[in-house]
Design a protein around this motif. Structure first.
Motif, PDB file in Angstrom:
ATOM      1  N   TRP A 152       0.566  -1.214   0.194  1.00  0.00           N
ATOM      2  CA  TRP A 152      -0.123  -0.089   0.061  1.00  0.00           C
ATOM      3  C   TRP A 152       0.873   1.174  -0.239  1.00  0.00           C
ATOM      4  O   TRP A 152       0.492   2.239  -0.753  1.00  0.00           O
ATOM      5  CB  TRP A 152      -0.896   0.067   1.055  1.00  0.00           C
ATOM      6  CG  TRP A 152      -2.023  -0.906   1.054  1.00  0.00           C
ATOM      7  CD1 TRP A 152      -2.553  -2.261   1.152  1.00  0.00           C
ATOM      8  CD2 TRP A 152      -3.297  -0.454   0.293  1.00  0.00           C
ATOM      9  NE1 TRP A 152      -3.489  -2.469   0.983  1.00  0.00           N
ATOM     10  CE2 TRP A 152      -4.258  -1.647   0.070  1.00  0.00           C
ATOM     11  CE3 TRP A 152      -3.804   0.631  -0.486  1.00  0.00           C
ATOM     12  CZ2 TRP A 152      -5.542  -1.558  -0.569  1.00  0.00           C
ATOM     13  CZ3 TRP A 152      -5.070   0.834  -1.037  1.00  0.00           C
ATOM     14  CH2 TRP A 152      -5.819  -0.461  -1.153  1.00  0.00           C
ATOM     15  N   LEU A 153       2.113   1.185   0.455  1.00  0.00           N
ATOM     16  CA  LEU A 153       2.809   2.290   0.593  1.00  0.00           C
ATOM     17  C   LEU A 153       3.398   2.657  -0.724  1.00  0.00           C
ATOM     18  O   LEU A 153       3.721   3.722  -1.267  1.00  0.00           O
ATOM     19  CB  LEU A 153       4.073   2.171   1.617  1.00  0.00           C
ATOM     20  CG  LEU A 153       3.811   2.293   3.198  1.00  0.00           C
ATOM     21  CD1 LEU A 153       5.001   2.089   3.875  1.00  0.00           C
ATOM     22  CD2 LEU A 153       3.281   3.390   3.548  1.00  0.00           C
ATOM     23  N   VAL A 296       4.403   3.499   9.960  1.00  0.00           N
ATOM     24  CA  VAL A 296       4.185   4.596  11.024  1.00  0.00           C
ATOM     25  C   VAL A 296       5.112   5.932  10.642  1.00  0.00           C
ATOM     26  O   VAL A 296       4.548   7.102  10.192  1.00  0.00           O
ATOM     27  CB  VAL A 296       4.288   4.449  12.107  1.00  0.00           C
ATOM     28  CG1 VAL A 296       4.127   5.424  13.205  1.00  0.00           C
ATOM     29  CG2 VAL A 296       3.279   3.381  12.645  1.00  0.00           C
ATOM     30  N   LEU A 297       6.264   5.420  10.112  1.00  0.00           N
ATOM     31  CA  LEU A 297       7.313   6.612   9.686  1.00  0.00           C
ATOM     32  C   LEU A 297       6.727   7.452   8.325  1.00  0.00           C
ATOM     33  O   LEU A 297       6.591   8.425   8.352  1.00  0.00           O
ATOM     34  CB  LEU A 297       8.700   6.114   9.736  1.00  0.00           C
ATOM     35  CG  LEU A 297       9.623   6.943   9.059  1.00  0.00           C
ATOM     36  CD1 LEU A 297       9.887   8.252  10.054  1.00  0.00           C
ATOM     37  CD2 LEU A 297      10.796   6.248   8.764  1.00  0.00           C
ATOM     38  N   SER A 302       4.500  11.832   5.416  1.00  0.00           N
ATOM     39  CA  SER A 302       3.609  11.982   4.445  1.00  0.00           C
ATOM     40  C   SER A 302       2.781  13.211   4.515  1.00  0.00           C
ATOM     41  O   SER A 302       2.157  13.639   3.548  1.00  0.00           O
ATOM     42  CB  SER A 302       2.581  10.757   4.059  1.00  0.00           C
ATOM     43  OG  SER A 302       3.334   9.779   3.487  1.00  0.00           O
ATOM     44  N   TYR A 303       2.634  13.833   5.677  1.00  0.00           N
ATOM     45  CA  TYR A 303       2.027  14.908   5.908  1.00  0.00           C
ATOM     46  C   TYR A 303       2.198  16.276   5.003  1.00  0.00           C
ATOM     47  O   TYR A 303       1.613  16.796   4.343  1.00  0.00           O
ATOM     48  CB  TYR A 303       2.009  15.410   7.488  1.00  0.00           C
ATOM     49  CG  TYR A 303       1.279  16.664   7.775  1.00  0.00           C
ATOM     50  CD1 TYR A 303      -0.162  16.820   7.613  1.00  0.00           C
ATOM     51  CD2 TYR A 303       2.130  17.872   7.739  1.00  0.00           C
ATOM     52  CE1 TYR A 303      -0.660  18.041   7.856  1.00  0.00           C
ATOM     53  CE2 TYR A 303       1.455  19.217   8.084  1.00  0.00           C
ATOM     54  CZ  TYR A 303       0.024  19.184   8.036  1.00  0.00           C
ATOM     55  OH  TYR A 303      -0.572  20.432   8.124  1.00  0.00           O
ATOM     56  N   ALA A 304       3.621  16.349   4.888  1.00  0.00           N
ATOM     57  CA  ALA A 304       4.050  17.463   4.234  1.00  0.00           C
ATOM     58  C   ALA A 304       3.674  17.471   2.699  1.00  0.00           C
ATOM     59  O   ALA A 304       3.389  18.005   2.141  1.00  0.00           O
ATOM     60  CB  ALA A 304       5.440  17.870   4.522  1.00  0.00           C
ATOM     61  N   PRO A 305       4.088  16.157   2.061  1.00  0.00           N
ATOM     62  CA  PRO A 305       3.827  15.994   0.721  1.00  0.00           C
ATOM     63  C   PRO A 305       2.443  15.902   0.538  1.00  0.00           C
ATOM     64  O   PRO A 305       1.783  16.710  -0.677  1.00  0.00           O
ATOM     65  CB  PRO A 305       4.428  14.533   0.466  1.00  0.00           C
ATOM     66  CG  PRO A 305       5.586  14.472   1.471  1.00  0.00           C
ATOM     67  CD  PRO A 305       5.114  15.187   2.494  1.00  0.00           C
TER      68      PRO A 305
END
Length: 477
Positions: A152-153, A296-297, A302-305
């Motif tokens: 999924w990543l 989790v990392l 992924s928040y900023a992208p």
């Protein structure tokens, strides 16, 4: 823990890992072949000077511990050997921990190169290879079925690559919205290929169809990647076909091929070909914990992208962390209407007058001789040729390295000359070199038949005035 792995994607992992190994192989071969003239101790932008002013925390690299051209070569050739082993399937016959270590070393070695590569490694496909390579560490090998979370990543990564490229176009040049960008793009793209002339000469209606199809492939298909099978496989197929179209129409290093490899990682091969691979065993607990931690990392990073995707000031090809773990992607938010090429010439004349003869240096990939068919280069990457295209857009892209390049030509530097296709001064270097700026346009069918030329060019003006090793002079326009 049956939820942790998905044996249905065993064949997909096999295809993905072999393909990624092949991309790594090309990338390390490019580094081995080009680092000395570009980044070496006597290169155009020497790594030692970079390391003096940039600390490890901003640019993590093995070369902060030690740099020499010999050490760089050792790093590059180690990468070549490990990448070839990955293509041959060696990780599948190793213990799980050893297979992960092989992929981790590949990633760390290439990260070390990228983080000292400066402008020569400032391309989006460098971060894409690093992010993909990082996730590959945790995809495991034949001893265990592929972990669902990592699969999924990989989907999330492919989504950002395609959707980011689609959004940057809609937010950028109006020609993407009125479907006219491909009237210009095939001619003005950084590195045209042998079919680019034909693509440029397609009817305008087909150019509009190309743009519309691109919007579907980059704005609709990426969303469908998260749908159940077989919808996700169909969406991946749309991505693959689109990327192959780009492969045929131009040279973008390994960007398109790596995107294809990512798309192939989520194909359900049972549905397409009816083929499966032997399922691996149960995942060890230490491996499960490691995959959970990495997931989790990546989610946190992924928040900023993700925020960048919805931002009106969307960034293209930007890394938010020095390890290039989760990045933002995109290309061609604006399209050049005219193609400008910097042409370098030399002369053995001791005095510069208006009637002396100048001889032209020929590059391996970028347009020069109008009668030369643009070559197929990708997935190989000609870094100097690409930066010469940027130099044609604006002198600010050439400021750090163009005058050093001219001085290397004046000194007959063998390493730099190996980056070129033709040296007009094989016996002794010239006394002066200069750079001119030309506007290039593809010939039309009539001109092509009459002249045999693929390009027509017109002189714009002097880009760098004549330079000699005697006085230190020369300037860009």
């Amino acid at each position: 823990m049956g939820w942790f792995v998905d044996p249905d994607y065993e064949f997909a992992r096999l295809v993905f890992q072999r393909g990624l190994g092949a991309v790594y192989l090309v990338a390390f071969l490019v580094a081995v072949n080009q680092f000395r003239p570009l980044l070496g101790e006597r290169g155009l932008l020497p790594v030692p000077r970079f390391l003096e002013r940039v600390p490890f925390r901003r640019s993590p690299s093995l070369f902060h511990l030690h740099y020499s051209d010999g050490f760089f070569a050792a790093v590059g050739w180690t990468g070549v050997v490990l990448a070839a082993a990955a293509v041959a399937g060696v990780p599948d016959v190793l213990p799980l921990w050893a297979a992960m270590l092989l992929w981790a070393v590949l990633w760390a070695l290439y990260l070390s190169i990228v983080n000292v590569g400066q402008v020569w490694y400032g391309f989006g496909w460098e971060s894409l290879l690093l992010e993909t390579g990082f996730l590959a560490i945790f995809l495991g090998n034949a001893q265990t079925a592929p972990p669902t979370l990592v699969l999924w990543l990989l989907r999330w990564l492919l989504f950002r690559v395609e959707f980011g490229a689609g959004l940057i176009k809609l937010r950028g040049d109006p020609c993407w919205r009125n479907l006219t960008c491909l009237r210009y793009h095939h001619e003005t793209q950084p590195m045209p290929g042998p079919l680019s002339w034909l693509f440029h000469r397609l009817p305008d209606r087909l150019h509009r169809v190309e743009v519309a199809a691109n919007h579907v492939a980059q704005l609709v298909a990426p969303v469908a990647l998260f749908a159940p099978q077989p919808v996700a496989t169909v969406a991946a197929g749309v991505v693959v076909v689109t990327q192959l179209w780009l492969v045929a129409s131009g040279n973008f290093a390994w960007l398109n091929w790596l995107t294809i490899v990512l798309a192939l990682s989520l194909v359900d091969y049972r549905w397409v070909f009816g083929v499966t691979a032997p399922a691996g065993g149960a995942a060890p607990s230490w491996y499960q914990g490691l995959v959970l931690a990495v997931t989790v990392l990546v989610v946190v990073l992924s928040y900023a992208p993700a925020r960048n995707l919805v931002s009106r000031r969307q960034l293209m090809n930007y890394s938010f962390d020095p390890l290039h773990l989760v990045n933002t992607y995109g290309a061609f938010g604006s399209i050049s209407r005219d193609r400008y090429e910097v042409v370098i010439e030399g002369t053995r004349a001791t005095e510069i007058t208006g009637d002396i003869a100048w001889s032209e240096y020929e590059f391996k990939g970028k347009p020069g001789d109008p009668r030369r068919l643009p070559p197929q280069v990708a997935p190989y990457h000609l870094r100097l040729d690409w930066m010469m295209w940027f130099a044609g857009l604006s002198p600010r892209y050439a400021d750090p390295w163009l005058l050093p390049l001219l001085r290397k030509l004046l000194g007959g530097d063998r390493a730099v000359l190996r980056l070129l296709r033709r040296n007009p001064f094989p016996d002794a270097p010239p006394s002066h070199v200069r750079a001119l700026l030309y506007r290039y346009r593809f010939t039309d069918l009539r001109q092509r038949r009459e002249t045999g030329a693929w390009w027509q060019r017109s002189l714009v003006g002097e880009y760098v005035r004549p330079v000699s090793l005697r006085p230190a002079h020369g300037r860009t326009r």
